[in-house]
Design a protein around this motif. Structure first.
Motif, PDB file in Angstrom:
ATOM      1  N   GLY A 308       8.601   0.461   2.821  1.00  0.00           N
ATOM      2  CA  GLY A 308       8.341   0.976   1.654  1.00  0.00           C
ATOM      3  C   GLY A 308       7.204   0.517   0.819  1.00  0.00           C
ATOM      4  O   GLY A 308       6.680   1.579   0.059  1.00  0.00           O
ATOM      5  N   GLU A 309       7.374  -0.839   0.760  1.00  0.00           N
ATOM      6  CA  GLU A 309       6.567  -1.632  -0.131  1.00  0.00           C
ATOM      7  C   GLU A 309       4.844  -1.202   0.413  1.00  0.00           C
ATOM      8  O   GLU A 309       4.043  -1.156  -0.473  1.00  0.00           O
ATOM      9  N   ALA A 310       4.576  -1.197   1.600  1.00  0.00           N
ATOM     10  CA  ALA A 310       3.371  -0.935   2.082  1.00  0.00           C
ATOM     11  C   ALA A 310       2.980   0.592   1.586  1.00  0.00           C
ATOM     12  O   ALA A 310       1.744   0.782   1.147  1.00  0.00           O
ATOM     13  N   TYR A 311       3.699   1.603   1.748  1.00  0.00           N
ATOM     14  CA  TYR A 311       3.452   2.900   1.036  1.00  0.00           C
ATOM     15  C   TYR A 311       3.040   2.802  -0.348  1.00  0.00           C
ATOM     16  O   TYR A 311       2.033   3.376  -0.941  1.00  0.00           O
ATOM     17  N   TRP A 312       3.945   2.143  -1.391  1.00  0.00           N
ATOM     18  CA  TRP A 312       3.702   1.894  -2.532  1.00  0.00           C
ATOM     19  C   TRP A 312       2.277   1.229  -3.192  1.00  0.00           C
ATOM     20  O   TRP A 312       1.746   1.617  -3.897  1.00  0.00           O
ATOM     21  N   SER A 313       2.258   0.482  -2.110  1.00  0.00           N
ATOM     22  CA  SER A 313       0.789  -0.327  -2.226  1.00  0.00           C
ATOM     23  C   SER A 313      -0.349   0.549  -2.093  1.00  0.00           C
ATOM     24  O   SER A 313      -1.319   0.569  -2.769  1.00  0.00           O
ATOM     25  N   MET A 314      -0.177   1.173  -0.915  1.00  0.00           N
ATOM     26  CA  MET A 314      -1.235   2.291  -0.779  1.00  0.00           C
ATOM     27  C   MET A 314      -1.648   3.236  -1.734  1.00  0.00           C
ATOM     28  O   MET A 314      -2.479   3.530  -2.333  1.00  0.00           O
ATOM     29  N   ALA A 315      -0.371   3.579  -2.238  1.00  0.00           N
ATOM     30  CA  ALA A 315      -0.427   4.715  -3.469  1.00  0.00           C
ATOM     31  C   ALA A 315      -0.900   4.026  -4.592  1.00  0.00           C
ATOM     32  O   ALA A 315      -2.016   4.702  -5.222  1.00  0.00           O
ATOM     33  N   ASN A 316      -0.712   2.768  -5.155  1.00  0.00           N
ATOM     34  CA  ASN A 316      -1.529   2.135  -5.901  1.00  0.00           C
ATOM     35  C   ASN A 316      -2.978   2.223  -5.804  1.00  0.00           C
ATOM     36  O   ASN A 316      -3.958   2.187  -6.684  1.00  0.00           O
TER      37      ASN A 316
END
Length: 316
Positions: A308-316
């Protein structure tokens, strides 16, 4: 193994955790003496240390063809098969090692681990008991590690300290005691003290340096952590996970360019976990390389789709 003066440089290289040097020495010798089983065995061990498991297996099988009653070769071959998760293949080789030389304490432990991996728990218990009887300190440490896994921190500390009372130089007990203080007692200063002692006694003990690094980072001693990982790299220069740890330490210390360089090295050497890719992506983003950062975030997700953290970072 016959430890004649000619083979000592190869043995010394392995003792000093220099498997590339040991490989070079062995290959030079084997050019002129291709049937030298002792050198073949060390070559196999050096390849195993480098993670070149298929090559190691080939060398060890060759050694057994030349000397089929060499128990240590059976143990080594069983080890390299187990490292490839070929547990069913590893078991008969480890059993043969023990039949030829019952006092091989680590062979009992390795056999027990392989038996557990294939669901033969009762047989594994017998092997572990043999191991504990032949190597009581390691047995107590193993019990302590189990206490640690089960969150019985007081029992774990007691087990490791019992070993250290009898053998104050047991660096494995020191390392696990430090882990207990760090994780369960939230006492990084005590953990650091034990790990400093361990690395002083055994400066080539990579695991102690790798355990000390996160402790120092937790204490905001980022530059000391960087030095710590550099020491580990001197010992294990081909271990991608060590380079990844150094890269992370540089990132924590706000040296993103140095972090990028070391993450590249880590990935080149095979450290391709989701966390490595994500850490690399973070520092790429920091220095403005957005496209490369996105590529690395996608690599993290490819490795671990639920990250999940990777998806969140991509969204940022």
């Amino acid at each position: 193994m016959k430890k004649d003066k000619n083979i000592m440089p190869a043995l010394e290289a392995m003792r000093n955790n220099r498997p590339l040097r040991a490989e070079e020495i062995c290959r030079d010798h084997l050019l002129m003496n291709p049937n030298s089983v002792d050198y073949i065995r060390i070559l196999g061990q050096s390849l195993m240390k480098q993670g070149r498991l298929v090559e190691a297996e080939e060398q060890l099988r060759l050694g057994l063809k030349l000397k089929p009653q060499f128990p240590h070769l059976y143990e080594d071959l069983g080890s390299v098969l187990a490292l490839q998760h070929k547990y069913d293949e590893a078991i008969p080789f480890l059993k043969k090692a023990i039949r030829l030389e019952p006092e091989l304490s680590l062979a009992h432990k390795k056999l027990g681990q392989a038996l557990i991996a294939v669901g033969r728990g009762n047989e594994a218990d017998t092997q572990f008991q043999e191991f504990f009887e032949k190597d009581p300190e390691s047995g107590i440490i193993a019990i302590g590690v189990n206490h640690l896994k089960e969150k019985r921190k007081d029992d774990a500390i007691k087990a490791f300290k019992d070993v250290l009372r009898k053998n104050p130089d047991n660096v494995t007990a020191m390392r696990y005691l430090a882990i207990t203080y760090f994780r369960e007692e939230e006492n990084p200063s005590e953990a650091e003290a034990w790990l400093r002692r361990a690395t002083t006694i055994a400066p080539d003990y990579t695991a102690a340096w790798m355990t000390l690094g996160p402790v120092l980072i937790e204490m905001n001693k980022f530059l000391e952590a960087i030095d710590c990982y550099k020491e580990a790299i001197k010992i294990s220069p081909t271990n991608g996970n060590v380079w990844a740890a150094l890269a992370n330490a540089y990132a924590q210390a706000s040296y993103p360019e140095e972090s990028v360089t070391n993450f590249k090295k880590a990935i080149k050497l095979g450290a391709k976990t989701a966390n490595t890719h994500m850490g690399y992506a973070h520092v790429l983003k920091t220095i403005g390389k957005q496209d490369e950062a996105l590529k690395s975030y996608r690599a993290a997700i490819s490795t671990q789709p639920e990250f999940g953290e990777a998806y969140w970072s991509m969204a940022n």
